[in-house]
Motif scaffolding. Structure first.
Motif, PDB file in Angstrom:
ATOM      1  N   HIS A 254      90.514  52.934   6.316  1.00  0.00           N
ATOM      2  CA  HIS A 254      91.489  53.344   7.321  1.00  0.00           C
ATOM      3  C   HIS A 254      92.624  54.164   6.696  1.00  0.00           C
ATOM      4  O   HIS A 254      93.460  53.619   5.968  1.00  0.00           O
ATOM      5  CB  HIS A 254      92.071  52.118   8.021  1.00  0.00           C
ATOM      6  CG  HIS A 254      91.028  51.187   8.559  1.00  0.00           C
ATOM      7  ND1 HIS A 254      90.184  51.541   9.584  1.00  0.00           N
ATOM      8  CD2 HIS A 254      90.689  49.915   8.200  1.00  0.00           C
ATOM      9  CE1 HIS A 254      89.372  50.532   9.850  1.00  0.00           C
ATOM     10  NE2 HIS A 254      89.664  49.540   9.028  1.00  0.00           N
ATOM     11  N   CYS A 257      97.572  53.523  10.133  1.00  0.00           N
ATOM     12  CA  CYS A 257      97.590  52.401  11.061  1.00  0.00           C
ATOM     13  C   CYS A 257      98.975  52.250  11.682  1.00  0.00           C
ATOM     14  O   CYS A 257      99.945  52.855  11.235  1.00  0.00           O
ATOM     15  CB  CYS A 257      97.174  51.100  10.376  1.00  0.00           C
ATOM     16  SG  CYS A 257      98.434  50.363   9.299  1.00  0.00           S
ATOM     17  N   LYS A 269      97.832  46.910  14.742  1.00  0.00           N
ATOM     18  CA  LYS A 269      97.701  47.381  16.116  1.00  0.00           C
ATOM     19  C   LYS A 269      96.514  48.333  16.209  1.00  0.00           C
ATOM     20  O   LYS A 269      95.490  48.014  16.782  1.00  0.00           O
ATOM     21  CB  LYS A 269      98.984  48.065  16.585  1.00  0.00           C
ATOM     22  CG  LYS A 269      98.936  48.519  18.042  1.00  0.00           C
ATOM     23  CD  LYS A 269     100.258  49.140  18.465  1.00  0.00           C
ATOM     24  CE  LYS A 269     100.232  49.559  19.922  1.00  0.00           C
ATOM     25  NZ  LYS A 269     101.520  50.225  20.331  1.00  0.00           N
ATOM     26  N   ASP A 270      96.620  49.519  15.633  1.00  0.00           N
ATOM     27  CA  ASP A 270      95.548  50.516  15.702  1.00  0.00           C
ATOM     28  C   ASP A 270      95.306  51.116  14.322  1.00  0.00           C
ATOM     29  O   ASP A 270      96.207  51.161  13.468  1.00  0.00           O
ATOM     30  CB  ASP A 270      95.915  51.659  16.659  1.00  0.00           C
ATOM     31  CG  ASP A 270      96.013  51.200  18.103  1.00  0.00           C
ATOM     32  OD1 ASP A 270      95.095  50.485  18.550  1.00  0.00           O
ATOM     33  OD2 ASP A 270      96.997  51.542  18.766  1.00  0.00           O
ATOM     34  N   THR A 271      94.096  51.605  14.121  1.00  0.00           N
ATOM     35  CA  THR A 271      93.762  52.398  12.941  1.00  0.00           C
ATOM     36  C   THR A 271      93.234  53.757  13.390  1.00  0.00           C
ATOM     37  O   THR A 271      92.580  53.850  14.436  1.00  0.00           O
ATOM     38  CB  THR A 271      92.718  51.717  12.042  1.00  0.00           C
ATOM     39  OG1 THR A 271      91.522  51.532  12.786  1.00  0.00           O
ATOM     40  CG2 THR A 271      93.236  50.372  11.538  1.00  0.00           C
ATOM     41  N   PHE A 272      93.481  54.793  12.585  1.00  0.00           N
ATOM     42  CA  PHE A 272      93.067  56.140  12.969  1.00  0.00           C
ATOM     43  C   PHE A 272      93.247  57.054  11.762  1.00  0.00           C
ATOM     44  O   PHE A 272      93.720  56.629  10.709  1.00  0.00           O
ATOM     45  CB  PHE A 272      93.903  56.646  14.154  1.00  0.00           C
ATOM     46  CG  PHE A 272      95.385  56.375  14.032  1.00  0.00           C
ATOM     47  CD1 PHE A 272      96.244  57.286  13.458  1.00  0.00           C
ATOM     48  CD2 PHE A 272      95.914  55.169  14.483  1.00  0.00           C
ATOM     49  CE1 PHE A 272      97.588  57.028  13.340  1.00  0.00           C
ATOM     50  CE2 PHE A 272      97.260  54.894  14.383  1.00  0.00           C
ATOM     51  CZ  PHE A 272      98.106  55.830  13.804  1.00  0.00           C
TER      52      PHE A 272
END
Length: 278
Positions: A254, A257, A269-272
């Motif tokens: 990842h 994030c 919360k989120d990974t991208f």
């Protein structure tokens, strides 16, 4: 301003050392180990195109050490600084500045190259940036960190005249701030970048991977682990409140994030990817 991810491959470190007092039965769920108890880690760098400047943050391990040295770290993968720069249409001679978060070998080894018996900076036209507190710490190393501060990675920068120190309390530029952390090592710099209306914080070794988000998940490599926990608590609250994006140098999967508050505390919360940032 434009931001680019520079992939330079992977290496391996002992999973127990990377997670400190956290049991393997817990950390292996997010970072599985091989038969030697080694986990895979990325050496992912950030490139900033900013006006007439091309700024690289950290330089990974490099390749000048011998086979015995790399035999401990199992460096692997096809990517390198040169290949990643070439994909973007750049060359290492285009780099104007290199910000070194700290001088452990996996963050600064690529700053120096070996040509025969000669060691010289890897970026001919760049200014290399550290800070005086960390430089003094690294060049007079304590026994705990001595194996991570290698003279061949550090002294050629000073001898070349390309080394610069960021003055205390000063940002790198209008859109690139510098934050500090003292638990992992003395005065580690965390670049903070204002980009597309968002704030990106380069985490260096304050957050090696998303598997390290819970506060007690502190590396055995940290010289002041309780300080690291305090710093992480302070930073994590700010990161959630101000919705920062975190750029992860060592997470094998990842690149970026975000964090959020949950019943268990602050968690992922989120990974991208960097390219997903709109």
């Amino acid at each position: 301003m434009k931001l680019y991810t520079i992939d330079t491959g992977f290496f391996k470190l002992d999973g127990g050392a990377m997670f400190g007092v956290v049991p393997k039965s817990i950390w292996q769920k997010t970072n599985p180990a091989d038969a030697r108890n080694l986990c895979t880690w990325a050496t992912r760098l950030l490139l900033i195109e900013y006006g007439n400047s091309l700024i690289l943050i950290d330089t990974a391990l490099g390749d000048k050490q011998d086979d015995k040295f790399f035999g401990h770290y199992f460096r692997h993968g096809d990517a390198s600084i040169d290949s990643s720069l070439a994909k973007l249409g750049f060359h290492r001679d285009d780099i104007t500045d290199v910000i070194l978060t700290h001088l452990h070998f996996d963050h600064c080894g690529g700053a120096v190259v070996r040509n025969g018996d000669r060691l010289s900076p890897a970026f001919n036209n760049a200014r290399f940036w550290s800070n005086e507190k960390h430089w003094n710490w690294a060049t007079n190393p304590n026994p705990r960190e001595k194996a991570s501060f290698l003279k061949e990675n550090i002294m050629p920068l000073q001898e070349s005249g390309q080394l610069n120190f960021v003055p205390d309390g000063q940002n790198f530029s209008e859109q690139i701030g510098l934050r500090y952390a003292y638990g992992h090592t003395e005065a580690m710099m965390l670049p903070q970048i204002e980009y597309k209306g968002k704030t990106i914080l380069y985490m260096a070794d304050l957050l090696p991977s998303v598997g390290h988000i819970p506060l007690p998940y502190v590396m055995s490599y940290d010289v002041r682990p309780l300080t690291t926990m305090e710093e992480r608590q302070h930073y994590w609250e700010e990161i959630v409140d101000k919705e920062y994006i975190l750029f992860l140098e060592h997470d094998p999967l990842h690149p970026c994030c975000t964090l959020q508050r949950t019943e268990k505390g602050i968690r992922l919360k989120d990974t991208f990817t960097l390219e997903d940032i709109g």
